[in-house]
Enzyme design. Structure first.
Site, PDB file in Angstrom:
ATOM      1  N   GLU A  29       0.812  -1.227   0.000  1.00 38.21           N
ATOM      2  CA  GLU A  29       0.000   0.000   0.000  1.00 38.21           C
ATOM      3  C   GLU A  29       0.840   1.270   0.000  1.00 38.21           C
ATOM      4  O   GLU A  29       0.297   2.363   0.140  1.00 38.21           O
ATOM      5  CB  GLU A  29      -0.951  -0.020   1.191  1.00 38.21           C
ATOM      6  CG  GLU A  29      -1.950  -1.160   1.069  1.00 38.21           C
ATOM      7  CD  GLU A  29      -3.035  -1.139   2.136  1.00 38.21           C
ATOM      8  OE1 GLU A  29      -2.852  -0.464   3.157  1.00 38.21           O
ATOM      9  OE2 GLU A  29      -4.062  -1.808   1.924  1.00 38.21           O
ATOM     10  N   LYS A  51       5.697  -1.324   1.801  1.00 42.26           N
ATOM     11  CA  LYS A  51       5.051  -1.508   3.107  1.00 42.26           C
ATOM     12  C   LYS A  51       5.049  -2.982   3.502  1.00 42.26           C
ATOM     13  O   LYS A  51       5.267  -3.338   4.648  1.00 42.26           O
ATOM     14  CB  LYS A  51       3.613  -0.988   3.024  1.00 42.26           C
ATOM     15  CG  LYS A  51       2.827  -1.133   4.318  1.00 42.26           C
ATOM     16  CD  LYS A  51       1.382  -0.674   4.132  1.00 42.26           C
ATOM     17  CE  LYS A  51       0.597  -0.764   5.438  1.00 42.26           C
ATOM     18  NZ  LYS A  51      -0.837  -0.568   5.250  1.00 42.26           N
TER      19      LYS A  51
HETATM   20  C1  BGC Z   1      -2.599  -3.928   4.956  1.00 42.11           C
HETATM   21  C2  BGC Z   1      -3.588  -4.662   4.083  1.00 42.11           C
HETATM   22  C3  BGC Z   1      -4.506  -5.478   4.950  1.00 42.11           C
HETATM   23  C4  BGC Z   1      -5.167  -4.620   6.002  1.00 42.11           C
HETATM   24  C5  BGC Z   1      -6.006  -5.437   6.965  1.00 42.11           C
HETATM   25  C6  BGC Z   1      -3.364  -3.093   5.958  1.00 42.11           C
HETATM   26  O1  BGC Z   1      -2.460  -2.457   6.812  1.00 42.11           O
HETATM   27  O2  BGC Z   1      -1.767  -3.108   4.194  1.00 42.11           O
HETATM   28  O3  BGC Z   1      -2.910  -5.504   3.200  1.00 42.11           O
HETATM   29  O4  BGC Z   1      -5.470  -6.097   4.185  1.00 42.11           O
HETATM   30  O5  BGC Z   1      -4.182  -3.941   6.740  1.00 42.11           O
HETATM   31  O6  BGC Z   1      -5.221  -6.341   7.660  1.00 42.11           O
END
Ligand code: BGC
Length: 781
Positions: free
Chosen positions: A488, A592
């Site tokens: 992300e 990330k």
């Molecule tokens: C992550 C996602 C994940 C979400 C829920 C986020 O911090 O980047 O990949 O789906 O958290 O766990």
């Protein structure tokens, strides 16, 4: 990092031998009980002190408007938040005339034990009131795996050295006051008083409350009954009001005398049933549990878990902490999914209010792989839930100008409620993750009914999405532009390698399933031309590669971006998203969470060994692990490319995420994907298990710390046991017909008659990869 010396390290339990108020919110998460339908946080019986009171029912949520400073076409309008439903676990105690409150008086001893074999949470404590009366309290709590609507508590108070008058109040409490949330955007938005009273009732030892949510229109009913045993003179009365129902028991206890209460609670909810319908539902469930009785519920719980552990246990020798952590992980993942039954499995399970109770791709990419090989029934239920939500996913695709179905990035009821589209709607890979889980489940179980009834529809609709989302360029290459991959810290990029490779598998799986089920495919209007277009798109899928650096790019052009200034970033600036603007993260090379590295695990067939090693080293230097979904994937690939010690360090990070509160947010609920990732790191990492093209393959290799690792897999009606030591691996079938597997490339037939033993080839050594400064995992010798 907080290390909780108060948690014991033992193979089959998690214990706490002192009450630490500073970590109470966290222990409420680790001691949470759930069956996938009901979730009770590990709050103390008397309700206070607490970090976050929590009673959840899978699917029960309230809607709220999503505010946007600047609106845009296609932005979801309505948010969904799982609500704290009626608290059925409260049992308050008055000792003489003082409330039993551990913040006052003297806590002589306190112990809680979550027993992973029995599924019971035990508590024993001895407390001296400010006025000097000492009582001993013992309680045992369960959320039943076998009776989905039932949770129960056995509670006992004993006078220790002098006569005491005790008053025990067993309650159902709705609209509990919740502490206000922190500024962390990931924390759930709490809604005040979300339950509108509809009915309250109490008579004798029975009580009931029925409420409804205002906007989502869900009706929630909770009923309880009690069995009370005490010395002569013990009396009781009950009463109810709109938000509370209460059974009050009074007794005078001489030294050594006890008052005991068994409380059985039944939960039900519905978006369609009438008040009498939901009321009768909880009364019926309660009647069923009453006839089983407390001891019957306890015995059934044990039997259910015995059967689970007999086919799912993982044994780790040489590393007691990991042994405990993996069983803790398996237990919590089972709790999250066991009886979810056509509801979502939220990212926090039902252990806290984090992420508003939403489900993400975490379920299909992390949780379902574990459940596929240990509790496959839960997987078919979870995927049928996705199928049930196809109408919303089709509507969303249509709204976005796409074909097929666009499953939501985050949701409770199946509709998209991510307000931040670059890391929400644009993360289309969730569709391929769902398809991948469908294919894995079918391949591991051979469940033809599921394939026909569920797999065809999901694979067809997701393939349609990809073929409309991507395009062929003038050379015929197929591109999927403007999407966000798992990482992300990059968003709305062209040709994310992970997305493209997963979409490629998705398209190919759709072609296969349509060929196998032509009649079913025709129901969804698939013709030869359409499936040929899917095949073409898959065959022409572009995967960006930097020839100069000899690495695959995370997305087109990613390796050309400026590298993040890691040296200029201080340790307290992590996670980066809380300290830097997204626009800056997006235009730099900083990762990330595992993205290309995850592609190398799930699509290992696409990369050769050298590419894997080079890519792994390249992305290690950029990955900061600001998501708990990263360490386990890095463990798997570190093991595959031969960095066993690093793999072990990552495994420990994933395994102890919540036991050590590594991300400082375990109070909001457990990181279910990371818990599932513990299993992944062991089985796919050190076991080297891959399941592609219908064949299970293993490349086992242990880190120095382990002397033995053993696990079991359910595969097409068989149970395969794999036991790895430093020198060899032993494969044995515990159940079922002979099975062909691969061990380091060699074909092996495993039967029930003999244990197949194979040696472990030597490992080529490679230079250790570097992580960004300060972001290496903690070294565990
Ligand atoms: C992550 C996602 C994940 C979400 C829920 C986020 O911090 O980047 O990949 O789906 O958290 O766990």
């Amino acid at each position: 990092m907080i290390t909780h010396s108060s948690y014991t390290v033992e193979p089959w339990a998690l214990g706490e031998s002192e009450l630490r108020l500073d970590v109470l919110p966290q222990s409420e998460s680790v001691f949470a009980l759930s069956n996938g339908h009901i979730g009770w946080r590990g709050n103390l019986d008397e309700g206070e002190p607490h970090g976050l009171p929590g009673s959840y029912l899978n699917g029960v949520h309230e809607l709220h408007p999503l505010p946007y400073a600047e609106a845009g076409y296609g932005y979801p309008e309505s948010g969904q938040t799982a609500i704290n439903v009626t608290n059925g676990k409260i049992i308050r105690l008055l000792v003489n005339d003082e409330p039993f409150d551990l913040r006052y008086g003297r806590l002589v001893s306190h112990k809680r034990v979550l027993d992973l074999r029995t599924g019971l949470l035990h508590r024993t404590c001895e407390w001296t009131s400010p006025a000097g009366c000492t009582v001993r309290v013992r309680s045992t709590r369960l959320v039943s795996f076998t009776q989905r609507s039932i949770a129960a508590v056995s509670y006992e108070v004993e006078a220790v050295d002098a006569e005491v008058r005790v008053v025990v109040q067993s309650e159902l409490v709705a609209n509990e006051q919740l502490p206000s949330v922190t500024g962390d955007p990931r924390v759930a938005a709490t809604l005040e008083s979300p339950l509108v009273p509809e009915e309250d009732f109490a008579t004798g030892t029975r009580m009931r409350l029925v409420h409804r949510t205002d906007r989502s229109g869900l009706r929630v009913a909770v009923a309880a009954d009690h069995v009370v045993e005490g010395p002569d003179g013990t009396g009781s009365s009950s009463e109810s009001g709109p938000d509370v129902a209460r059974l009050t028991v009074t007794s005078v206890l001489g030294p050594g005398e006890r008052l005991r209460m068994e409380k059985t609670v039944s939960y039900g909810w519905s978006g369609v049933r009438s008040l009498p319908g939901v009321r009768d539902q909880v009364e019926a469930a309660l009647a069923g549990a009453r006839s089983t009785g407390w001891q019957g519920l306890v015995d059934d719980q044990r039997e259910y878990l015995d059967a689970f552990w007999a086919r799912a246990d993982v044994e780790v020798e040489g590393d007691g902490e990991t042994q405990q952590a993996v069983r803790f992980a398996l237990f919590h993942v089972l709790q999250a999914g066991a009886r979810a039954e056509q509801r979502a499995i939220p990212a926090k399970g039902m252990t806290g209010s984090g992420y508003d109770g939403h489900s993400f791709w975490d379920t299909e990419a992390f949780v379902l792989p574990l459940l596929t090989y240990t509790a496959p029934q839960a997987v078919s239920e979870a995927l049928r839930w996705r199928q049930d939500t196809l109408p919303a996913a089709r509507e969303r695709a249509h709204q976005l100008g796409l074909r097929g179905a666009a499953f939501p990035w985050r949701t409770i009821d199946g509709s998209e409620c991510s307000a931040y589209w670059p890391a929400g709607t644009a993360a289309f890979h969730v569709n391929a993750d769902i398809a991948d889980a469908v294919v894995r489940y079918v391949s591991a179980t051979g469940d033809e009914t599921f394939e026909r009834e569920t797999a065809v529809e999901i694979l067809v609709e997701t393939a349609r999405l990809w073929s409309s989302l991507g395009h062929h360029d003038h050379h015929g290459r197929f591109h999927i532009d403007g999407v966000t991959g798992p990482d992300e810290y990059s968003a709305v990029m062209d040709d994310n390698t992970y997305t493209n490779l997963m979409a490629q598998s998705n398209l190919r799986a759709a072609v296969d399933v349509v060929e196998r089920h032509p009649r079913q495919a025709a129901v969804f209007g698939v013709d030869d031309e359409e499936s040929a277009a899917w095949r073409d798109a898959a065959d022409a899928m572009s995967v960006p590669y930097n020839k100069e650096l000899e690495v695959h790019e995370q997305h087109h052009g990613s390796t050309g971006h400026q590298v993040w200034d890691f040296a200029g970033t201080s340790p307290d600036q992590y996670p980066l998203m809380l300290h830097f603007p997204y626009f800056d993260l997006y235009r730099k090379q900083v990762v990330k969470q595992a993205d290309l590295v995850l592609a190398m695990y799930l699509r290992g067939d696409y990369f050769d060994a050298e590419q894997k090693a080079r890519n792994f080293a390249y992305y290690e230097a950029l990955t900061v692990r600001d998501s708990s979904l990263s360490a386990c994937v890095q463990a798997v690939m570190a093991a595959e490319v031969g960095h066993l010690r690093l793999a072990h360090d990552y495994l420990v990070e994933a395994a102890r995420m919540d036991l050590e509160d590594l991300e400082n947010n375990t109070r909001d609920g457990l990181h279910i994907a990371s818990l599932a990732g513990t299993w992944m790191a062991l089985v796919a990492g050190f076991g080297g298990m891959r399941h592609r093209g219908g064949t299970l393959a293993f490349t086992p290799r242990l880190p120095e710390k382990f002397s033995r690792l053993a696990f079991m897999l359910q595969i097409r009606g068989r149970c395969l046991r794999v036991e790895i030591s430093a020198a060899e691996t032993a494969y044995r079938l515990l159940e079922g017909e002979p099975l062909e597997i691969r061990h380091h490339g060699e074909q092996v037939t495993v039967t029930r008659d003999a244990t197949e033993r194979r040696g472990i080839p030597p490992l080529a050594s490679r230079p250790a990869p570097q992580q960004p400064p300060g972001r290496s995992p903690v070294r565990h010798e």
